[in-house]
Design an enzyme around this catalytic site. Structure first.
Site, mmCIF file in Angstrom:
data_model
loop_
_atom_site.group_PDB
_atom_site.id
_atom_site.type_symbol
_atom_site.label_atom_id
_atom_site.label_comp_id
_atom_site.label_asym_id
_atom_site.label_seq_id
_atom_site.Cartn_x
_atom_site.Cartn_y
_atom_site.Cartn_z
ATOM 1 N N ASP A 1 0.739 -1.297 0.370
ATOM 2 C CA ASP A 1 -0.253 -0.216 -0.170
ATOM 3 C C ASP A 1 0.999 0.934 -0.121
ATOM 4 O O ASP A 1 2.215 0.892 0.569
ATOM 5 C CB ASP A 1 -1.128 -0.094 1.152
ATOM 6 C CG ASP A 1 -2.040 -0.799 1.852
ATOM 7 O OD1 ASP A 1 -2.215 -1.188 -0.068
ATOM 8 O OD2 ASP A 1 -1.878 -1.215 1.744
ATOM 9 N N TYR B 1 5.681 -9.043 8.539
ATOM 10 C CA TYR B 1 5.530 -7.372 9.314
ATOM 11 C C TYR B 1 5.800 -6.692 10.525
ATOM 12 O O TYR B 1 5.005 -7.817 10.806
ATOM 13 C CB TYR B 1 4.011 -7.042 8.494
ATOM 14 C CG TYR B 1 3.185 -7.405 6.607
ATOM 15 C CD1 TYR B 1 3.590 -5.991 5.947
ATOM 16 C CD2 TYR B 1 2.820 -8.287 7.204
ATOM 17 C CE1 TYR B 1 3.424 -5.930 4.627
ATOM 18 C CE2 TYR B 1 2.829 -8.566 5.381
ATOM 19 C CZ TYR B 1 2.662 -7.237 4.000
ATOM 20 O OH TYR B 1 2.399 -7.900 3.229
ATOM 21 N N ASP C 1 -7.253 2.654 7.501
ATOM 22 C CA ASP C 1 -5.588 2.320 7.700
ATOM 23 C C ASP C 1 -5.589 4.201 7.837
ATOM 24 O O ASP C 1 -6.720 4.423 7.709
ATOM 25 C CB ASP C 1 -5.061 2.165 6.248
ATOM 26 C CG ASP C 1 -5.037 2.841 4.789
ATOM 27 O OD1 ASP C 1 -5.291 4.230 4.910
ATOM 28 O OD2 ASP C 1 -5.142 2.460 3.991
ATOM 29 N N ARG D 1 -4.808 -4.296 6.790
ATOM 30 C CA ARG D 1 -5.536 -3.592 7.074
ATOM 31 C C ARG D 1 -6.988 -3.836 7.761
ATOM 32 O O ARG D 1 -7.553 -3.348 9.136
ATOM 33 C CB ARG D 1 -5.832 -2.116 5.377
ATOM 34 C CG ARG D 1 -4.527 -1.487 5.238
ATOM 35 C CD ARG D 1 -5.587 -0.067 4.180
ATOM 36 N NE ARG D 1 -5.399 -1.518 3.081
ATOM 37 C CZ ARG D 1 -6.513 -1.431 1.910
ATOM 38 N NH1 ARG D 1 -7.124 -0.116 2.398
ATOM 39 N NH2 ARG D 1 -5.869 -1.903 0.642
#
Length: 278
Positions: free
Chosen positions: A32, A60, A74, A166
């Protein structure tokens, strides 16, 4: 390649194409625009091997903010709800986090590239349509809260391909009863490839590229002789190993050189993806 927050994955691919003088550049999964971290690029003939790494897990680090829900899940989105989070206990938080480890049916964000009736969900959402993509199975292989400085939760997660962090943030907030969204995200690993070994987009060179064989390191492998090599690089089948009993793809090597990925068909190995030069 280490991708800073801001440029899209497509932007980074364009930078690499210009830097390398090579149009055949792809990647193993977008980031993203607000996210940063590892974007794995495949270059030249290695682009043919991308499907063999498509299911690699990804790792992540990020930050979930409790108490605020946005339409994009987000920090780039519009706030659609707020709720108090001060009553959440450490035990409750631990139980909820633990409940997401393993497989679950995850609904992708409304603002995502998932297609609904042939059209990207984000395009429908931008027109003001109510968008609810169908849930799909994902696996949260590891999930831990590194620091709970509520309302912010700094976490580390390893997830299956296709998982939206997300959505994970949104779902954790929903289960806690206060809502949540993702405020920061950094990808630190894709399969065996690490952010620590990556280079910045503007620093990519041919010498910085890893051997494409890493993309098929998880496959069974077979060495070929000189005669077989000539057949393989021209796409012709060779005899299968008589002791092999696998129906899975097999990586064919001549010494350290990856030639192709072959499919066992009867008593033959038929090259399906050839990457070596003739």
């Amino acid at each position: 390649m280490a991708n800073p927050a801001g440029p899209t994955s497509h932007d980074v691919v364009d930078i690499a194409r210009r830097a390398l003088g090579e149009q055949r550049v792809g990647h193993l999964g977008t980031l993203d625009p607000f996210a940063k971290g590892l974007l794995v690029l495949v270059v030249g003939r290695a682009t043919r091997l991308a499907p063999f790494a498509a299911e690699w897990p990804k790792t992540y680090e990020g930050v979930i903010r409790l108490g605020v829900t946005t339409d994009t899940d987000d920090l780039t989105g519009v706030v659609v709800a707020t709720a108090p989070w001060t009553g959440i206990t450490p035990a409750q938080l631990a139980d909820v986090i633990g409940s997401f480890r393993g497989a679950y049916a995850q609904r992708p964000p409304a603002y995502s590239a998932v297609k609904i009736a042939g059209e990207r969900a984000y395009r429908r959402a931008r027109r003001g349509e109510a968008v609810a993509p169908e849930p799909r199975p994902v696996e949260i292989r590891a999930l831990e809260i590194v620091e709970a400085a509520v309302p912010d939760l700094r976490f580390r997660a390893t997830v299956s391909a296709g998982t939206y962090l997300r959505s994970l943030a949104r779902d954790i907030g929903a289960k806690l009863g206060c809502g949540a969204h993702l405020t920061a995200l950094r990808r630190t690993a894709v399969g065996p490839l690490l952010l620590a070994d990556a280079v910045a987009p503007e620093a990519v060179t041919q010498s910085a590229l890893q051997d494409a064989a890493v993309l098929v390191a998880h496959l069974a492998r077979r060495q070929v002789d000189k005669k077989e090599r000539d057949a393989v690089v021209h796409g012709r089948p060779i005899a299968s190993d008589p002791i092999a009993d696998s129906r899975e793809p097999i990586a064919l090597f001549a010494g350290a050189e990856l030639l192709a990925v072959a499919e066992p068909v009867g008593d033959l190995l038929k090259p399906r993806v050839v990457v070596a030069e003739r």
